[in-house]
Each structure stands twice: as C-alpha cells, then as structure tokens.
Write a protein that holds these residues in place. Structure first.
Motif, short mmCIF file in Angstrom:
data_model
loop_
_atom_site.label_atom_id
_atom_site.label_comp_id
_atom_site.label_asym_id
_atom_site.label_seq_id
_atom_site.Cartn_x
_atom_site.Cartn_y
_atom_site.Cartn_z
N ALA A 1 0.84 -1.20 0.00
CA ALA A 1 0.00 0.00 0.00
C ALA A 1 0.87 1.25 0.00
O ALA A 1 2.10 1.17 0.14
N LEU A 2 0.21 2.38 -0.14
CA LEU A 2 0.86 3.66 0.08
C LEU A 2 0.56 4.07 1.51
O LEU A 2 -0.61 4.16 1.90
N TYR A 3 1.58 4.28 2.31
CA TYR A 3 1.40 4.68 3.70
C TYR A 3 1.66 6.17 3.81
O TYR A 3 2.74 6.66 3.50
N LEU A 4 0.65 6.86 4.25
CA LEU A 4 0.68 8.32 4.32
C LEU A 4 0.72 8.79 5.75
O LEU A 4 0.03 8.26 6.62
N CYS A 5 1.51 9.80 5.96
CA CYS A 5 1.60 10.45 7.25
C CYS A 5 1.01 11.85 7.09
O CYS A 5 1.19 12.49 6.05
N ALA A 6 0.29 12.31 8.08
CA ALA A 6 -0.29 13.65 8.04
C ALA A 6 0.00 14.35 9.35
O ALA A 6 -0.05 13.74 10.42
N SER A 7 0.29 15.63 9.28
CA SER A 7 0.55 16.37 10.51
C SER A 7 -0.44 17.52 10.66
O SER A 7 -0.99 18.04 9.69
N SER A 8 -0.68 17.85 11.90
CA SER A 8 -1.64 18.89 12.23
C SER A 8 -1.10 19.73 13.36
O SER A 8 -0.47 19.22 14.28
N LEU A 9 -1.39 21.02 13.29
CA LEU A 9 -0.91 21.93 14.33
C LEU A 9 -1.71 21.77 15.61
O LEU A 9 -1.16 21.71 16.70
N ALA A 10 -3.01 21.67 15.44
CA ALA A 10 -3.89 21.77 16.60
C ALA A 10 -3.91 20.49 17.41
O ALA A 10 -3.92 19.39 16.88
N GLY A 11 -3.94 20.66 18.71
CA GLY A 11 -4.14 19.52 19.57
C GLY A 11 -5.60 19.11 19.57
O GLY A 11 -5.94 17.98 19.83
N LEU A 12 -6.45 20.06 19.23
CA LEU A 12 -7.87 19.77 19.16
C LEU A 12 -8.19 19.00 17.89
O LEU A 12 -7.44 19.04 16.94
N ALA A 13 -9.30 18.36 17.89
CA ALA A 13 -9.69 17.56 16.74
C ALA A 13 -10.19 18.44 15.60
O ALA A 13 -10.60 19.57 15.80
N GLY A 14 -10.13 17.89 14.43
CA GLY A 14 -10.73 18.56 13.29
C GLY A 14 -9.98 19.77 12.78
O GLY A 14 -10.58 20.72 12.28
N GLY A 15 -8.68 19.77 12.93
CA GLY A 15 -7.90 20.88 12.40
C GLY A 15 -7.34 20.55 11.04
O GLY A 15 -7.46 19.44 10.55
#
Lengths: 114, 113
Positions: free
Chosen positions: A87-101
């Motif tokens: 498969a293609l394994y994707l990593c994603a990063s987010s600034l917010a500690g809260l959900a839905g950012g």
C-alpha cells in the motif's frame, strides 16, 4: 516552511519481514496521523499521536504499531508483513491539539510486499 | 459501515465546465469537512474545508456547499481546467475523534481540453 517528509519513499519487502517507516511533521505540528491507502479500501486511518501519546487507533491488527518522539517525529512499524500490506502509507501532521484541524499529508511511502 | 459516501466514482468534464462532487455522512458529531486533491504519486493536498456553522465557502474556483439537515456536502470546481484532473477525496472528522478522519472513496476527475 518545509512540508511533511516521509522516508523512505519506496520499499520492497518479503512476506514475513518487518518494516519501519518514518515521518517528520511540519515544524511546530505536534499531531501526527498515519493512513493506509489502497485501490480497494481507499484511505484508512491507522493511528494518531499527539505529544508522544497515541490518542486514537483505527481497525488494524496489532502488527501495525507506531510511536512518536519528543521532537514530534513519528515512526510506524509493521511486523510479519503480508501481501495485503502492500500500500501507500501516508503520514499527516496537524498543528492543533484539538480535533478537526487542518491536516497536511506527506508524499507517502510506497510499500510493496512480495 | 462507511462513514462518508462519495459520488461519482469518476467524472469527465469539458474545459471551462463545472465539476461537482458529492459526499454524504452519517455521524452528526462530525464538525469539520475538508476536501483533498491527489495527483498520481503524490500525497493528498488540502484544498478547502468547511465547518457546519456556514452553508458555503468559496476559495478561488473551488466552493464547498454544506447542507447540515441532509448531512451532505459537495465540492464545486468552476471553470474546470485540465490541470484540475486529479482524484478528489472528501473527509470528515469530529471533536471526539482526535484527528481521525474518515475519507470518501474518491472521485477521479478528468477535464478534457
């Protein structure tokens, strides 16, 4: 600002082996999520880490594990590889500690299991 | 159970036309709805996102329409260009999910010159 980086970009492994994938998030981002993308199942959530703690986990077997370091870099490990793990394994990063950012993806690691 | 359903699976549009992709969700706890664009060999790129407190959001040629009561949202690409040819994914996440996003199955858009 540099984007999300993933290493290696391509990997070929044999069934039964294990593999470790690495992800460096955008500077300042503390949340890192991992996804598996396949033609048949689409994008599926594996797990998410924030401040070195796993906060959420998808429906994958225990062979899939991960961790996050104090600098927010993350690794994902798959043990006892199966053909279906290709498969293609994707990593994603987010600034917010809260959900839905806003979540930003890396280019992915293409894993082929033979 | 598929949390986010996306249609159509593929779409062919003439250059200059409007591309419309639809998504429906089940979980009323979802409160963040992004759209991603993915080119072959690349990771998904965040295109535009909306929260349920507004019914529409526009950024350039891209517009999200959101219908909370119907639990549906759609992406409109105005003046579609060949460079827009890509796969588009809708997604949803909620306050209690800690950045666990549920993705639609994707729509492969082909804009004919």
């Amino acid at each position: 600002k540099a984007g999300v980086t993933q290493t290696p970009r391509y990997l070929i492994k044999t069934r039964g082996q294990q593999v470790t994938l690495s992800c460096s998030p955008i500077s300042g981002h503390r949340s890192v999520s991992w996804y598996q993308q396949t033609p048949g199942q689409g994008l599926q959530f594996l797990f998410e880490y924030f401040s070195e703690t796993q906060r959420n986990k998808g429906n994958f077997p225990g062979r899939f594990s991960g961790r996050q370091f104090s600098n927010s870099r993350s690794e994902m490990n798959v043990s006892t590889l199966e053909l279906g793990d290709s498969a293609l394994y994707l990593c994603a990063s987010s600034l917010a500690g809260l959900a839905g950012g806003e979540q930003y993806f890396g280019p992915g690691t293409r894993l082929t299991v033979t | 159970q598929q949390q986010v359903k996306q249609s159509p699976q593929s779409l062919i549009v003439q250059k200059g036309g409007i591309s419309i992709i639809n998504c429906a969700y089940e979980n009323t706890a979802f409160d963040y709805f992004p759209w991603y664009q993915q080119f072959p060999g690349k990771g998904p790129a965040l295109l535009i996102a909306i929260r349920p407190d507004v019914s529409e959001k526009k950024e350039g040629r891209f517009t999200i329409s959101f219908n909370k009561s119907a639990k549906q949202f759609s992406l409109h690409i105005m003046d579609s260009q060949p460079g827009d040819s890509a796969t588009y994914f809708c997604a949803a996440s909620g306050k209690d999910n800690f950045n666990k996003f549920y993705f639609g199955s994707g729509t492969k858009l082909n804009v004919k010159p």
